[in-house]
Design a protein around this motif. Structure first.
Motif, mmCIF file in Angstrom:
data_model
loop_
_atom_site.group_PDB
_atom_site.id
_atom_site.type_symbol
_atom_site.label_atom_id
_atom_site.label_comp_id
_atom_site.label_asym_id
_atom_site.label_seq_id
_atom_site.Cartn_x
_atom_site.Cartn_y
_atom_site.Cartn_z
ATOM 1 N N ARG A 146 12.557 30.690 -25.610
ATOM 2 C CA ARG A 146 11.478 31.591 -25.201
ATOM 3 C C ARG A 146 10.785 31.105 -23.927
ATOM 4 N NH1 ARG A 146 7.170 33.146 -29.709
ATOM 5 N NH2 ARG A 146 6.423 31.050 -29.268
ATOM 6 N N ARG A 164 -3.877 44.367 -24.197
ATOM 7 C CA ARG A 164 -3.349 43.011 -24.017
ATOM 8 C C ARG A 164 -2.220 43.003 -22.999
ATOM 9 N NH1 ARG A 164 0.177 38.723 -25.679
ATOM 10 N NH2 ARG A 164 1.851 40.251 -25.761
ATOM 11 N N LYS A 182 5.125 34.259 -22.632
ATOM 12 C CA LYS A 182 3.974 33.482 -23.114
ATOM 13 C C LYS A 182 3.347 32.837 -21.895
ATOM 14 C CE LYS A 182 3.044 30.744 -27.265
ATOM 15 N NZ LYS A 182 2.129 31.623 -27.993
ATOM 16 N N TYR A 222 -3.499 35.901 -22.280
ATOM 17 C CA TYR A 222 -4.533 35.359 -23.150
ATOM 18 C C TYR A 222 -5.904 35.512 -22.480
ATOM 19 C CZ TYR A 222 -0.416 34.037 -25.608
ATOM 20 O OH TYR A 222 0.776 34.129 -26.267
ATOM 21 N N GLU A 253 0.364 44.044 -31.692
ATOM 22 C CA GLU A 253 0.201 42.712 -32.279
ATOM 23 C C GLU A 253 -1.201 42.606 -32.871
ATOM 24 O OE1 GLU A 253 1.809 39.299 -30.361
ATOM 25 O OE2 GLU A 253 2.583 40.444 -28.682
ATOM 26 N N ASN A 263 2.155 38.273 -34.391
ATOM 27 C CA ASN A 263 2.883 39.508 -34.648
ATOM 28 C C ASN A 263 2.342 40.104 -35.942
ATOM 29 O OD1 ASN A 263 5.368 37.572 -33.326
ATOM 30 N ND2 ASN A 263 4.965 39.582 -32.440
ATOM 31 N N LEU A 271 5.164 39.920 -27.819
ATOM 32 C CA LEU A 271 5.774 38.593 -27.794
ATOM 33 C C LEU A 271 6.705 38.452 -28.997
ATOM 34 C CD1 LEU A 271 5.475 35.859 -26.083
ATOM 35 C CD2 LEU A 271 4.483 35.007 -28.208
ATOM 36 N N GLY A 300 7.847 36.549 -31.633
ATOM 37 C CA GLY A 300 7.424 35.353 -32.348
ATOM 38 C C GLY A 300 8.565 34.700 -33.111
ATOM 39 N N VAL A 301 8.530 33.381 -33.165
ATOM 40 C CA VAL A 301 9.504 32.627 -33.962
ATOM 41 C C VAL A 301 9.243 32.893 -35.439
ATOM 42 C CG1 VAL A 301 10.364 30.321 -34.528
ATOM 43 C CG2 VAL A 301 9.673 30.862 -32.167
ATOM 44 N N THR A 302 7.976 32.983 -35.807
ATOM 45 C CA THR A 302 7.624 33.272 -37.200
ATOM 46 C C THR A 302 8.052 34.692 -37.555
ATOM 47 O OG1 THR A 302 5.665 31.957 -36.692
ATOM 48 C CG2 THR A 302 5.771 32.953 -38.880
ATOM 49 N N ARG A 303 7.827 35.636 -36.639
ATOM 50 C CA ARG A 303 8.270 37.025 -36.840
ATOM 51 C C ARG A 303 9.747 37.056 -37.179
ATOM 52 N NH1 ARG A 303 10.905 40.821 -33.844
ATOM 53 N NH2 ARG A 303 10.186 43.001 -33.904
ATOM 54 N N SER A 326 1.763 37.166 -38.339
ATOM 55 C CA SER A 326 2.649 36.004 -38.422
ATOM 56 C C SER A 326 2.582 35.217 -37.122
ATOM 57 C CB SER A 326 4.091 36.450 -38.682
ATOM 58 O OG SER A 326 4.678 36.963 -37.497
ATOM 59 N N GLY A 327 2.472 33.893 -37.248
ATOM 60 C CA GLY A 327 2.442 33.050 -36.055
ATOM 61 C C GLY A 327 2.479 31.587 -36.446
ATOM 62 N N THR A 328 2.758 30.740 -35.498
ATOM 63 C CA THR A 328 2.914 29.315 -35.772
ATOM 64 C C THR A 328 1.653 28.695 -36.362
ATOM 65 O OG1 THR A 328 4.601 29.063 -34.092
ATOM 66 C CG2 THR A 328 3.342 27.084 -34.654
#
Ligand SMILES: Cc1ncc(COP(=O)(O)O)c(C=O)c1O
Ligand SMILES: Cc1ncc(COP(=O)(O)O)c(C=O)c1O
Lengths: 364, 364
Positions: B95, B187, B197, B202, B233, B238, B257, B259-262, B301-303
């Motif tokens: 990413r 956003r 990212k 942000y 989001e 996510n 974005l 997401g890895v968690t997504r 969901s997110g880190t």
């Protein structure tokens, strides 16, 4: 903020100044810089002019991660009497506070900041180059410095002003440029940060600019992010078109930066009784005006170039050639008058010029 | 880039580590950091691990002005055997290179960067806190450092990795949060930088977040920048909804974005044979599903939080109460399984875990 005095710490040895004919843009910086800190309990404090030097900043500082920053750009010019003068600097300071508001950065005291800029320019006045078309570029900026990785407004900031002597924008006379209309990438959108002068807008613009540069275009023409129909800006300039004798520029809509030059162009046109209006302009309207021979001129406006005539606009597969690739009379008159006022060679009926007093006369 | 070895310069005295129960997020950093420089002729070079220290950067560096920067966020966890382990770190490195591409930053060697992260974590392994739910947050980031005020991609960069021990996200157990649907601020938009990212996204989000926080909401739900109809989001996570037994999440569209968690949530749901789909979801559809009693769960969901259940969504004047403000069974099962895998307490059928070798065994 209380109007504390500005401490000055002069550099011990001056750097060598570049030759006027070798000046570029934004590569060389003067001997001094202005810094002021913000922390939540103290507010803005510790205003000081110090030798130009690297900043020491924690790697977790928010500016490196979450882009909370704003900036401005204006110039100091030498007038025929050898005095330094600024062009509408209060407009830049009003704008930095509008940008601050959007970016959740605490406002600065505009009068105090202007005083600081003038004192800094006075101290480094010898750096203002003398050759035709050259000037001293002034870059005020604010960065968030709190050492914290949370996504939240920082509690610490630095307001900094640096100065850079810059060469003439048009070394070989004004030459209208080729512009590509950007259909894929978007600079800004309503509800975003387009009307603020903040780093993210420029980071976002690099890709499109890089791609069109590879195809021989000077810049992109940005369309609105919603319908990709309406004209917003050209590169990092505002944009004007002369259609049927009337000068039009896109109306401020939240995603367009309100340029100081844009405002000055509008004021000048009104003063000259040339019809001018701010309204939504679609690419399709422009194409049609061109086809019917009603598109007389097109140009960008901004501090760096003042006026930048557009000789060609490429939209998908259509090339709109404007005024036979030549600078139009309105663009020329605006350029001559604006630079004339900036360099003190033409009368300033608007009170746009703010003189900088000599170092010896500056009270600190 | 050639696979040069990483020089290590150990700190002379270690800092005091915070107590496990006093840990916050992103305020305390470990003893060491990783740095690697980029310059146009050399490429990425001079990879080194050095004591955590401030960066010395020219005030004209591009990152301060034009926001050319990218970052990542992942964690190191201690497993029951006391070993440090990472969760799908290659996804973060893929990413960061996608973000690099969008921001005109030269790509990094993903394998080399992973090796650097593992070596850094191994050296500062004693900083990984042991208490339940705590971890070591890893922040890789790239900043543009060329001392030049032109709007163009920088020729110099620094890739840096810093580490911060962080407390449990849910100190008092998981509590569903109240979220406000954002109708004004945006956003990201298609054609912008939403899928990267990068800091600007942000910075742009701070204002909306600040306003809703004042009204007692934990975060905003972002809608698309074009029609302000479709869900994108939640805060910087996510978002997922369980509707009629099916779990849905907005389809990647350029402004979301990835997401890895997504991705891990989607994989887990498929593994469990729970219907899951990625598609466009409008707020109006969601409102209707809620009205008809078909909206069963909602969560981010997110880190940082892994899974963050949503108990209430406020859209204009309508409050959608979800699952009676309680954590739903799918959110709970996802949270338990993901954290179980991350901390090595639950079998990892996907090969998501990457162990970090002990310092003594690290070849440099
Ligand atoms: C995006 C953008 N639009 C327009 C302008 C023109 O503004 P001004 O005339 O104040 O220089 C600038 C820059 O200076 C800019 O960065
Ligand atoms: C805007 C945004 N969306 C989503 C996420 C979730 O991504 P991940 O699951 O990789 O942490 C993050 C952050 O981490 C984010 O910043």
């Amino acid at each position: 903020m209380e109007d504390h005095s500005i401490k000055v710490n002069f550099c011990s040895s001056e750097k060598e100044k570049p030759k006027s004919d070798q000046l570029q843009f934004g590569r060389v910086f003067t001997d001094h810089m202005f810094i002021m800190d913000y922390s939540a309990p103290l507010g803005w404090h510790d205003a000081r002019i110090v030798p130009y030097q690297p900043l020491s900043i924690d790697p977790s500082a928010m500016v490196f991660h979450y882009g909370q920053s704003v900036f401005e750009g204006l110039k100091a010019y030498l007038n025929p009497d050898g005095e330094a003068q600024l062009f509408r600097p209060e407009k830049n300071l009003q704008r930095i506070n509008r940008s601050n508001d959007r970016l959740c950065i605490p406002p600065i005291d505009e009068e105090y900041a202007l005083k600081a800029i003038k004192q800094l320019v006075a101290i480094d006045k010898d750096w203002i180059p003398e050759a035709e078309g050259t000037s001293l570029y002034i870059r005020p900026f604010i960065i968030s410095t709190e050492a914290f990785l949370g996504v939240a407004p920082s509690h610490n900031y630095k307001f900094i002003v640096i100065l850079s002597p810059v060469g003439a924008y048009y070394k070989e006379g004004i030459n209208p440029v080729k512009i590509a209309v950007e259909n894929k990438y978007v600079r800004a959108v309503a509800g975003g940060t387009g009307e603020a002068k903040t780093g993210g807008n420029y980071a976002s613009s690099l890709k499109a600019q890089e791609l069109v540069a590879n195809s021989g275009y000077a810049q992109v023409l940005w369309l609105d992010g919603v319908e990709k129909k309406y004209i917003e800006e050209v590169g990092s300039m505002n944009v004007f078109f002369k259609i049927d004798g009337e000068v039009v520029t896109p109306k401020l809509n939240g995603s367009i930066l309100e340029g100081v030059t844009r405002n000055s162009v509008i004021e000048l046109l009104k003063y000259w009784d040339i019809p001018v209006s701010e309204r939504r302009i679609s690419m399709e309207d422009l194409r049609q005006a061109h086809q019917e021979g009603r598109l007389e001129e097109a140009f960008g406006s901004g501090t760096a170039a003042v006026i930048s005539p557009i000789g060609q606009l490429t939209w998908n597969d259509t090339d709109l050639i404007i005024n036979n690739h030549e600078t139009g009379p309105v663009a020329k008159r605006l350029y001559d008058t604006l630079t004339g006022i900036q360099y003190g060679k033409v009368e300033d009926p608007f009170g746009w010029i703010e003189k900088v007093r000599e170092p010896s006369k500056v009270k600190s």
